[in-house]
Scaffold this active site. Structure first.
Site, PDB file in Angstrom:
ATOM      1  N   GLU A 162       1.306   6.230  12.973  1.00 20.11           N
ATOM      2  CA  GLU A 162       0.496   5.151  13.381  1.00 20.11           C
ATOM      3  C   GLU A 162       0.232   4.217  13.313  1.00 20.11           C
ATOM      4  O   GLU A 162      -0.571   4.077  14.283  1.00 20.11           O
ATOM      5  CB  GLU A 162      -0.827   5.293  11.725  1.00 20.11           C
ATOM      6  CG  GLU A 162      -2.884   5.627  12.557  1.00 20.11           C
ATOM      7  CD  GLU A 162      -2.909   5.359  11.544  1.00 20.11           C
ATOM      8  OE1 GLU A 162      -4.317   5.180  12.248  1.00 20.11           O
ATOM      9  OE2 GLU A 162      -3.236   6.694  10.586  1.00 20.11           O
ATOM     10  N   ASP A 163       1.053   3.521  12.137  1.00 22.73           N
ATOM     11  CA  ASP A 163       0.978   1.888  12.393  1.00 22.73           C
ATOM     12  C   ASP A 163       2.088   0.911  13.227  1.00 22.73           C
ATOM     13  O   ASP A 163       2.375  -0.704  13.322  1.00 22.73           O
ATOM     14  CB  ASP A 163       0.616   1.027  11.132  1.00 22.73           C
ATOM     15  CG  ASP A 163      -0.966   1.902  10.843  1.00 22.73           C
ATOM     16  OD1 ASP A 163      -1.830   1.678  11.691  1.00 22.73           O
ATOM     17  OD2 ASP A 163      -1.281   2.088   9.122  1.00 22.73           O
ATOM     18  N   HIS A 186       0.995  -1.084   0.034  1.00 17.60           N
ATOM     19  CA  HIS A 186      -0.180  -0.114  -0.209  1.00 17.60           C
ATOM     20  C   HIS A 186       0.405   1.424   0.118  1.00 17.60           C
ATOM     21  O   HIS A 186       0.518   1.720  -0.513  1.00 17.60           O
ATOM     22  CB  HIS A 186      -0.542   0.207   1.206  1.00 17.60           C
ATOM     23  CG  HIS A 186      -1.837   1.319   1.513  1.00 17.60           C
ATOM     24  ND1 HIS A 186      -2.121   2.395   0.727  1.00 17.60           N
ATOM     25  CD2 HIS A 186      -1.325   1.725   2.499  1.00 17.60           C
ATOM     26  CE1 HIS A 186      -2.778   2.970   1.261  1.00 17.60           C
ATOM     27  NE2 HIS A 186      -2.443   2.870   2.186  1.00 17.60           N
ATOM     28  N   HIS A 195       4.235   7.552   5.488  1.00 17.01           N
ATOM     29  CA  HIS A 195       2.789   7.910   5.605  1.00 17.01           C
ATOM     30  C   HIS A 195       1.879   7.265   6.991  1.00 17.01           C
ATOM     31  O   HIS A 195       1.506   7.513   7.495  1.00 17.01           O
ATOM     32  CB  HIS A 195       2.152   7.835   4.494  1.00 17.01           C
ATOM     33  CG  HIS A 195       0.792   7.151   4.064  1.00 17.01           C
ATOM     34  ND1 HIS A 195       1.674   5.813   3.450  1.00 17.01           N
ATOM     35  CD2 HIS A 195      -0.282   6.686   4.723  1.00 17.01           C
ATOM     36  CE1 HIS A 195       0.391   5.272   3.191  1.00 17.01           C
ATOM     37  NE2 HIS A 195      -1.212   5.332   3.579  1.00 17.01           N
ATOM     38  N   ASP A 219      -3.289   8.542  -0.301  1.00 21.21           N
ATOM     39  CA  ASP A 219      -4.029   7.417   0.123  1.00 21.21           C
ATOM     40  C   ASP A 219      -5.316   6.841  -0.141  1.00 21.21           C
ATOM     41  O   ASP A 219      -5.442   5.412  -0.312  1.00 21.21           O
ATOM     42  CB  ASP A 219      -4.078   7.931   1.606  1.00 21.21           C
ATOM     43  CG  ASP A 219      -4.310   6.864   2.416  1.00 21.21           C
ATOM     44  OD1 ASP A 219      -3.527   5.163   1.963  1.00 21.21           O
ATOM     45  OD2 ASP A 219      -4.911   7.043   3.666  1.00 21.21           O
TER      46      ASP A 219
END
Length: 295
Positions: free
Chosen positions: A95-96, A67, A91, A158
């Site tokens: 967050e992940d 992704h 990006h 995204d």
């Protein structure tokens, strides 16, 4: 901890992964000259993202890193600068993964860190209302949170890839994300003058929210593809000859209008596909304003 040797392997072996080259070859380089520094920076981000997303999977079952690569490819195809493309590769790291803002800042600089942090903050904003007024307020909120417009552009890339892979999600999630895209992201792309992004999003929205209508239009467009090509060519060729007489440097593009545009005409005019005749778009792009009027 990331393997420090990994990022130097291509330089030593002379070969980069094809997916990396697909990204890099589309990035506009400073002054149009090959720049090893830029290539090294983009590779560092590519390897960094690959390392920190290792083992993560998407709903499709594919590695999550794919992704990030697709988002970077989209940004590169839009001819965004290398800093924005690096932001696209990274990006989702804050967050992940266990990566922090300070980690990104240390390895890639504050400019990249701010882009990644901005995209992370946008991801934390939830949109629930479908009313036009609140959708408008949501757009203003997005723009206020994203102090750098490049954050919004990364978010568009995204969202575009997420919409392209929406079919792996449940029907409820598909509908929610498509509705949010319809009410917020497509209009925002339009306001920012990103027409091709809006068209792509609109078609994907139609495909999700009105699949029968999308398939109908798609099948009819495919059936008439050769005929459309001839019509567009017959219109463009005489124009090219005339423009050449006036020594105008121009690019001419011809294409069928988007599925969503045709569907909108069918709906607003209460007509069938066969009754819609303005389904072609011809564009003439010139270098100067005065040439525009002459063309």
């Amino acid at each position: 901890m990331q393997n420090p040797i990994a990022r130097f392997v291509p330089q030593v072996g002379g070969e980069y992964p094809k997916s990396f080259m697909d990204i890099f070859n589309n990035i506009p380089l400073p002054n149009g000259n090959p720049d090893a520094g830029v290539k090294d920076m983009v590779w560092k981000a590519y390897d960094y993202s690959s390392h920190y997303h290792k083992g993560q999977k998407r709903k499709s079952g594919k590695p999550y890193f794919e992704h990030c690569v697709e988002v970077a490819k989209i940004l590169a195809s839009w001819k965004m600068d290398h800093i924005t493309v690096i932001g696209g590769l990274l990006h989702d790291t804050i967050e992940d993964t266990d990566t922090t803002y300070k980690d990104i800042e240390k390895d890639f600089g504050s400019d990249v860190a701010n882009l990644v942090d901005g995209v992370t903050k946008l991801g934390g904003i939830s949109f629930s209302s479908r009313t036009e007024k609140q959708a408008g307020n949501f757009m203003k909120l997005l723009l206020s949170v994203a102090k750098d417009l490049r954050v919004i552009i990364i978010k568009f890339a995204d969202r575009l890839h997420n919409m392209r892979t929406l079919h792996y999600l449940t029907q409820i999630k598909q509908h929610r994300i498509a509705t949010e895209t319809r009410d917020v992201y497509a209009p925002l792309a339009h306001r920012l003058g990103m027409a091709s992004v809006k068209w792509d999003l609109d078609d994907l929205i139609l495909k999700t929210l009105n699949p029968k209508e999308y398939k109908l239009i798609d099948s009819k467009l495919k059936a008439s593809q050769k005929e459309r090509g001839k019509i567009i060519s017959n219109v463009i060729e005489p124009i090219k000859k005339e423009i050449k007489k006036y020594e105008i440097d121009a690019n001419l593009f011809g294409r069928p209008k988007s599925h969503s545009s045709i569907y909108g005409k069918m709906e607003s005019r209460a007509k069938t596909f066969e009754e819609i005749f303005d389904i072609y778009a011809i564009r003439i792009v010139v270098e100067k304003v005065e040439q525009c009027y002459l063309a």
